[in-house]
Design an enzyme around this catalytic site. Sequence first.
Site, PDB file in Angstrom:
ATOM      1  N   ASP A   1      -6.686  -8.032   4.680  1.00  0.00           N
ATOM      2  CA  ASP A   1      -5.882  -8.833   3.744  1.00  0.00           C
ATOM      3  C   ASP A   1      -5.306 -10.094   4.385  1.00  0.00           C
ATOM      4  O   ASP A   1      -4.694 -10.914   3.695  1.00  0.00           O
ATOM      5  CB  ASP A   1      -4.730  -7.989   3.194  1.00  0.00           C
ATOM      6  CG  ASP A   1      -5.234  -6.910   2.248  1.00  0.00           C
ATOM      7  OD1 ASP A   1      -6.353  -7.050   1.713  1.00  0.00           O
ATOM      8  OD2 ASP A   1      -4.513  -5.914   2.053  1.00  0.00           O
TER       9      ASP A   1
ATOM     10  N   LYS B   1     -12.120  -9.812  -3.331  1.00  0.00           N
ATOM     11  CA  LYS B   1     -10.666  -9.570  -3.380  1.00  0.00           C
ATOM     12  C   LYS B   1     -10.107 -10.263  -4.641  1.00  0.00           C
ATOM     13  O   LYS B   1     -10.847 -10.545  -5.557  1.00  0.00           O
ATOM     14  CB  LYS B   1     -10.017 -10.072  -2.091  1.00  0.00           C
ATOM     15  CG  LYS B   1     -10.439  -9.266  -0.856  1.00  0.00           C
ATOM     16  CD  LYS B   1      -9.930  -7.842  -0.917  1.00  0.00           C
ATOM     17  CE  LYS B   1     -10.360  -7.011   0.277  1.00  0.00           C
ATOM     18  NZ  LYS B   1     -10.005  -5.599   0.111  1.00  0.00           N
TER      19      LYS B   1
ATOM     20  N   SER C   1       0.837  -1.217   0.000  1.00  0.00           N
ATOM     21  CA  SER C   1       0.000   0.000   0.000  1.00  0.00           C
ATOM     22  C   SER C   1       0.861   1.251   0.000  1.00  0.00           C
ATOM     23  O   SER C   1       0.588   2.212  -0.739  1.00  0.00           O
ATOM     24  CB  SER C   1      -0.892   0.016   1.246  1.00  0.00           C
ATOM     25  OG  SER C   1      -1.826  -1.023   1.191  1.00  0.00           O
TER      26      SER C   1
ATOM     27  N   ARG D   1       1.544   4.204  -3.094  1.00  0.00           N
ATOM     28  CA  ARG D   1       1.308   5.625  -2.814  1.00  0.00           C
ATOM     29  C   ARG D   1       2.581   6.446  -2.975  1.00  0.00           C
ATOM     30  O   ARG D   1       2.537   7.612  -3.384  1.00  0.00           O
ATOM     31  CB  ARG D   1       0.718   5.773  -1.404  1.00  0.00           C
ATOM     32  CG  ARG D   1      -0.755   5.301  -1.337  1.00  0.00           C
ATOM     33  CD  ARG D   1      -1.166   5.033   0.095  1.00  0.00           C
ATOM     34  NE  ARG D   1      -2.585   4.742   0.269  1.00  0.00           N
ATOM     35  CZ  ARG D   1      -3.180   3.560   0.034  1.00  0.00           C
ATOM     36  NH1 ARG D   1      -2.467   2.549  -0.435  1.00  0.00           N
ATOM     37  NH2 ARG D   1      -4.468   3.403   0.257  1.00  0.00           N
TER      38      ARG D   1
ATOM     39  N   ARG E   1      -2.305 -14.396  -1.881  1.00  0.00           N
ATOM     40  CA  ARG E   1      -2.395 -14.620  -0.428  1.00  0.00           C
ATOM     41  C   ARG E   1      -2.932 -16.018  -0.100  1.00  0.00           C
ATOM     42  O   ARG E   1      -2.619 -16.586   0.941  1.00  0.00           O
ATOM     43  CB  ARG E   1      -3.248 -13.531   0.225  1.00  0.00           C
ATOM     44  CG  ARG E   1      -2.682 -12.133   0.000  1.00  0.00           C
ATOM     45  CD  ARG E   1      -3.138 -11.129   1.019  1.00  0.00           C
ATOM     46  NE  ARG E   1      -2.874  -9.771   0.563  1.00  0.00           N
ATOM     47  CZ  ARG E   1      -1.698  -9.142   0.619  1.00  0.00           C
ATOM     48  NH1 ARG E   1      -0.639  -9.758   1.131  1.00  0.00           N
ATOM     49  NH2 ARG E   1      -1.560  -7.911   0.170  1.00  0.00           N
TER      50      ARG E   1
HETATM   51  C1  S3P Z   1      -5.621  -1.297   0.119  1.00  0.00           C
HETATM   52  C2  S3P Z   1      -6.860  -1.351   0.683  1.00  0.00           C
HETATM   53  C3  S3P Z   1      -7.601  -2.610   0.914  1.00  0.00           C
HETATM   54  C4  S3P Z   1      -6.687  -3.822   0.800  1.00  0.00           C
HETATM   55  C5  S3P Z   1      -5.775  -3.742  -0.376  1.00  0.00           C
HETATM   56  C6  S3P Z   1      -4.897  -2.515  -0.300  1.00  0.00           C
HETATM   57  C7  S3P Z   1      -4.965   0.009  -0.068  1.00  0.00           C
HETATM   58  O1  S3P Z   1      -8.613  -2.716  -0.071  1.00  0.00           O
HETATM   59  O2  S3P Z   1      -7.470  -4.995   0.721  1.00  0.00           O
HETATM   60  O3  S3P Z   1      -4.953  -4.887  -0.439  1.00  0.00           O
HETATM   61  O4  S3P Z   1      -3.747   0.056  -0.320  1.00  0.00           O
HETATM   62  O5  S3P Z   1      -5.663   1.029   0.058  1.00  0.00           O
HETATM   63  P1  S3P Z   1     -10.106  -2.116   0.166  1.00  0.00           P
HETATM   64  O6  S3P Z   1      -9.968  -0.672   0.277  1.00  0.00           O
HETATM   65  O7  S3P Z   1     -10.870  -2.552  -1.041  1.00  0.00           O
HETATM   66  O8  S3P Z   1     -10.585  -2.780   1.419  1.00  0.00           O
END
Ligand code: S3P
Length: 435
Positions: free
Chosen positions: A317, A344, A24, A28, A390
């Site tokens: 996750d 997912k 994540s 970003r 995963r």
């Molecule tokens: C993420 C948010 C989550 C997560 C994904 C990464 C992110 O998804 O499951 O692996 O980086 O913002 P959701 O926002 O759909 O829950």
Amino acid sequence: MTTSFRVEPGGSLRGELRVPGDKSISHRSIMFGALAEGRTEVTGFLDGEDCLATIAAFQAMGVPIERPERHSVIIDGVGLHGLRAPAGPLGMGNSGTAMRLLCGVLAGQSFDSVLVGDASLTRRPMRRVTEPLAQMGARIDTAENGTPPLHIHGGRNLHGHRHTLAVASAQVKSALLLAGLWSEGETCVTEPAPTRDHTERMLLGFGYELQRDGRRACLKGGGQLQACAVDVPADISSAAFFLVGASIAQGSDLLLRHVGVNPTRTGVIDILRLMGASIEVLDRREIGGEPVADLRVRWSPLKGIRIPPELVPLAIDEFPAVFVAAACAQGETVLTGAEELRVKESDRIQVMADGLSALGVRCEVLPDGIRIEGRETLDGGEIQSHGDHRISMSFAMAALRAQGEIMVRDCDNVATSFPGFAELAGGAGLGIAST
Ligand code: S3P
């Protein structure tokens, strides 16, 4: 032929290791670095396929991005108004995060763009971002059922909006806040439950004004992002496989270094501890606006629990790994309130239930969760991961408590989030071979 994991039964996990960078935060770092004024240097970057898709997308929009060495990226930001029209569709691969966050970025551009994904991403719901973005003046066409490919119309005048989200989703929240950067007036997002807040933290880290008040975040358009250094911690979602593996395998004692322990991500530690796991959070520190710690995990007998619903978004996750822990716990574990798992990279409730059943575990699929009856040992067997990274890694760890070999099929996508998983896990004591 895709890669399979052949995993020998038994063994334990020992030693010290650092799992790859947080997915994540890595995504970003590229987005904010590209949109900032000046040069952003990223270290600890996750060289996984998902984040490489984000790099390729910004390069295709004219952002100079260099890779001086592994885990490091240098981005010469073009500012909020410096992106150029890409020559063709932008490929997001397997990455929901890249696609949904980019919707927010691209909705505010002067040019049209098209986002495409692989077979899994092409099945995933996108209206959760396109509809609230439309309330800000964006125009994004989806396929008939709300899935990719997405055609994002440029040249729209966006305006701020006060959003109240129905789904607890950091991706939706982030897409809306990003679109707010190009919107006139104020954009506010209120979420139904706390979700990962890396976007909010990084906006502040790049010098953008943002107000946070409980479950609401607000910003005004028209500001600037200032380049800064980003040190990406190790991904707690990748560490989770080792937290579970060491918890279920007698004799395990493992130190996981430099793991991101942002409180919006640590639900897996809380859940495993409620089950009786021995996890110590050591040397807690703050690096670049994100909390980091070393995690020591030792084998400990686990018991089944009812998973507290408020922990669901904070461990969203990690459930495939948590389900493996539940399968090795004494008694029953029940999860509800987790329907998001069905959308997912695969339907993680059904795919995990099928895999656990193949290992002799009794489980009941619920519309929004699962009930799992723990066992002392698991059977060996063959698992279909449905290309979900995963799922593949969770079942590889399950072999630590199995009586026979576990063969996990369709593991290529492990490279999306955890390149080198088999080597790292093998070094810690898992009897894993990629074939
Ligand atoms: C993420 C948010 C989550 C997560 C994904 C990464 C992110 O998804 O499951 O692996 O980086 O913002 P959701 O926002 O759909 O829950």
